[in-house]
Design an enzyme around this catalytic site. Structure first.
Site, PDB file in Angstrom:
ATOM      1  N   GLY A   1      37.666  49.336  35.327  1.00 39.14           N
ATOM      2  CA  GLY A   1      37.449  48.818  33.978  1.00 39.14           C
ATOM      3  C   GLY A   1      37.816  47.348  33.865  1.00 39.14           C
ATOM      4  O   GLY A   1      37.895  46.646  34.869  1.00 39.14           O
TER       5      GLY A   1
ATOM      6  N   HIS B   1      34.132  42.438  34.115  1.00 41.07           N
ATOM      7  CA  HIS B   1      33.815  41.013  33.990  1.00 41.07           C
ATOM      8  C   HIS B   1      32.491  40.746  34.699  1.00 41.07           C
ATOM      9  O   HIS B   1      31.830  41.697  35.176  1.00 41.07           O
ATOM     10  CB  HIS B   1      34.965  40.166  34.553  1.00 41.07           C
ATOM     11  CG  HIS B   1      35.411  40.569  35.933  1.00 41.07           C
ATOM     12  ND1 HIS B   1      34.580  40.507  37.042  1.00 41.07           N
ATOM     13  CD2 HIS B   1      36.586  41.074  36.386  1.00 41.07           C
ATOM     14  CE1 HIS B   1      35.232  40.918  38.114  1.00 41.07           C
ATOM     15  NE2 HIS B   1      36.448  41.294  37.744  1.00 41.07           N
TER      16      HIS B   1
ATOM     17  N   HIS C   1      31.830  42.544  37.991  1.00 41.21           N
ATOM     18  CA  HIS C   1      31.378  43.942  37.854  1.00 41.21           C
ATOM     19  C   HIS C   1      29.926  43.984  37.380  1.00 41.21           C
ATOM     20  O   HIS C   1      29.135  44.802  37.844  1.00 41.21           O
ATOM     21  CB  HIS C   1      32.234  44.694  36.823  1.00 41.21           C
ATOM     22  CG  HIS C   1      33.673  44.814  37.190  1.00 41.21           C
ATOM     23  ND1 HIS C   1      34.668  44.174  36.496  1.00 41.21           N
ATOM     24  CD2 HIS C   1      34.289  45.529  38.170  1.00 41.21           C
ATOM     25  CE1 HIS C   1      35.840  44.482  37.032  1.00 41.21           C
ATOM     26  NE2 HIS C   1      35.643  45.290  38.046  1.00 41.21           N
TER      27      HIS C   1
ATOM     28  N   GLN D   1      46.934  53.981  43.587  1.00 42.61           N
ATOM     29  CA  GLN D   1      46.826  52.774  44.406  1.00 42.61           C
ATOM     30  C   GLN D   1      47.792  51.669  43.965  1.00 42.61           C
ATOM     31  O   GLN D   1      47.728  50.560  44.461  1.00 42.61           O
ATOM     32  CB  GLN D   1      45.381  52.272  44.463  1.00 42.61           C
ATOM     33  CG  GLN D   1      44.826  51.719  43.173  1.00 42.61           C
ATOM     34  CD  GLN D   1      43.336  51.425  43.292  1.00 42.61           C
ATOM     35  OE1 GLN D   1      42.509  52.336  43.306  1.00 42.61           O
ATOM     36  NE2 GLN D   1      42.974  50.150  43.396  1.00 42.61           N
TER      37      GLN D   1
ATOM     38  N   GLU E   1      32.777  41.831  47.555  1.00 41.90           N
ATOM     39  CA  GLU E   1      33.428  41.269  48.748  1.00 41.90           C
ATOM     40  C   GLU E   1      34.776  40.624  48.408  1.00 41.90           C
ATOM     41  O   GLU E   1      35.510  40.251  49.304  1.00 41.90           O
ATOM     42  CB  GLU E   1      32.515  40.239  49.416  1.00 41.90           C
ATOM     43  CG  GLU E   1      31.372  40.900  50.156  1.00 41.90           C
ATOM     44  CD  GLU E   1      30.481  39.915  50.890  1.00 41.90           C
ATOM     45  OE1 GLU E   1      30.448  38.727  50.478  1.00 41.90           O
ATOM     46  OE2 GLU E   1      29.829  40.334  51.859  1.00 41.90           O
TER      47      GLU E   1
ATOM     48  N   SER F   1      39.919  41.036  37.247  1.00 41.62           N
ATOM     49  CA  SER F   1      40.474  41.538  35.979  1.00 41.62           C
ATOM     50  C   SER F   1      41.877  40.973  35.779  1.00 41.62           C
ATOM     51  O   SER F   1      42.331  40.793  34.655  1.00 41.62           O
ATOM     52  CB  SER F   1      40.521  43.062  35.983  1.00 41.62           C
ATOM     53  OG  SER F   1      39.222  43.567  36.208  1.00 41.62           O
TER      54      SER F   1
HETATM   55  O1  PAF Z   1      38.144  47.713  43.370  1.00 45.98           O
HETATM   56  C1  PAF Z   1      38.557  48.482  42.471  1.00 45.98           C
HETATM   57  O2  PAF Z   1      38.370  48.241  41.277  1.00 45.98           O
HETATM   58  C2  PAF Z   1      39.311  49.749  42.861  1.00 45.98           C
HETATM   59  O3  PAF Z   1      40.115  49.543  43.964  1.00 45.98           O
HETATM   60  C3  PAF Z   1      38.366  50.950  43.060  1.00 45.98           C
HETATM   61  C4  PAF Z   1      37.415  50.744  44.225  1.00 45.98           C
HETATM   62  C5  PAF Z   1      37.577  51.223  41.791  1.00 45.98           C
HETATM   63  C6  PAF Z   1      39.204  52.206  43.367  1.00 45.98           C
HETATM   64  O4  PAF Z   1      40.101  52.482  42.345  1.00 45.98           O
END
Ligand code: PAF
Length: 284
Positions: free
Chosen positions: A31, A34, A37, A61, A148, A186
């Protein structure tokens, strides 16, 4: 546009989309969408019959003390952006739907997950690999789109999908930068005006490195040190600056072929990452 919040409902919808709108594309995100994305969603829309965007701030993560609680959450604006861009579906599961009580399965890609960010963010890539596998299992895409900017993530996810024979094409998409070179992230939302201006040192150092290679420099150490100096001069705290093989992420001492230069540095309290492709035949 459908909004789905459980793995079971997503899977049901994905089965239909995969059959009727092939190829099906997935853009996994946390989410706070920007332009970076948006470029992934646009690419998925262009190349696929339908695009699913997942929005999930994945607790697995983030290490203890990292920014899970404060990570920017802009769900309504994100939904609007996805709608505007023509996504077929947003998959936005809750944490307890992804990791219910008793959850005990983790995916590790230890080799590619060890260097660079892996050496500084304990458990980060285990969390990334696990959630991406779960997103692929629920969304059943033919293709998944990754930026990337998170270069190590991209390489590691490609390894995981190949190793596990998932039959998903991982599509790398170029870094999107602001006019002054700063890579979109973000986490840029955390920066004060002064920090935002100092953040330019990161991409600036990478562009300088590319110029050094174009001018004939081949020794990684001679490229890395000025980059570290530039970052420290801008008042940033450097986590790492490394030049690595683009496939294995092993350190490269001499640049004889394509290499990736990767940086992680704190500007104030905000940890930013960026990277650039270095090639010996870069033009001066
Ligand atoms: O790049 C991200 O935004 C995150 O690491 C992902 C790939 C959505 C996994 O949570």
């Amino acid at each position: 546009m459908k909004v789905v919040d459980t793995p079971q409902d997503m899977r049901e919808l994905a089965e239909v989309l995969r059959r009727d709108e092939a190829p099906l594309g997935l853009v996994p995100t946390m989410g706070a969408l920007h332009e970076g994305h948006r470029s992934l969603i646009a690419r998925a829309r262009e190349e696929c019959g339908a695009a699913v965007v997942s929005i999930f701030v994945n607790p697995a993560q983030f290490a203890a003390g990292e920014d899970y609680d404060t990570y920017p959450r802009t769900f309504e604006a994100d939904l609007e952006a996805c709608r505007e861009m023509g996504a077929a579906c947003v998959y936005a599961p809750r944490a307890n739907a992804m990791y219910p009580g008793g959850y005990d399965t983790w995916v590790d890609v230890p080799g590619l997950g060890a260097p660079l960010c892996g050496a500084h963010r304990s458990g980060h890539f285990r969390g990334v690999a696990t959630v991406v596998l779960k997103l692929l299992a629920a969304c059943l895409p033919h293709r998944a789109y990754f930026g990337e900017k998170d270069y190590q993530q991209l390489v590691l996810i490609r390894r995981m999908t190949d190793d596990l024979d998932l039959g998903v094409e991982i599509v790398p998409c170029p870094i999107v930068r602001e006019d002054d070179g700063v890579a979109l992230s973000s986490r840029n939302a955390y920066l004060s005006a002064d920090e935002r201006s100092r953040a330019r040192a990161i991409s600036g150092a990478l562009f300088d490195a590319k110029r050094m290679v174009a001018a004939g420099e081949r020794f990684s150490a001679a490229i890395i040190q000025p980059c570290v100096d530039e970052l420290e001069k801008a008042g940033s705290r450097v986590d790492y600056v490394e030049i690595v093989d683009p496939a294995t992420l092993e350190r490269v001492e001499t640049i004889n072929g394509a290499a990736r230069m990767a940086v992680a540095a704190y500007i104030g309290e905000t940890r930013l990452i960026d990277n650039i492709l270095l090639e010996p035949d870069d033009e001066a």
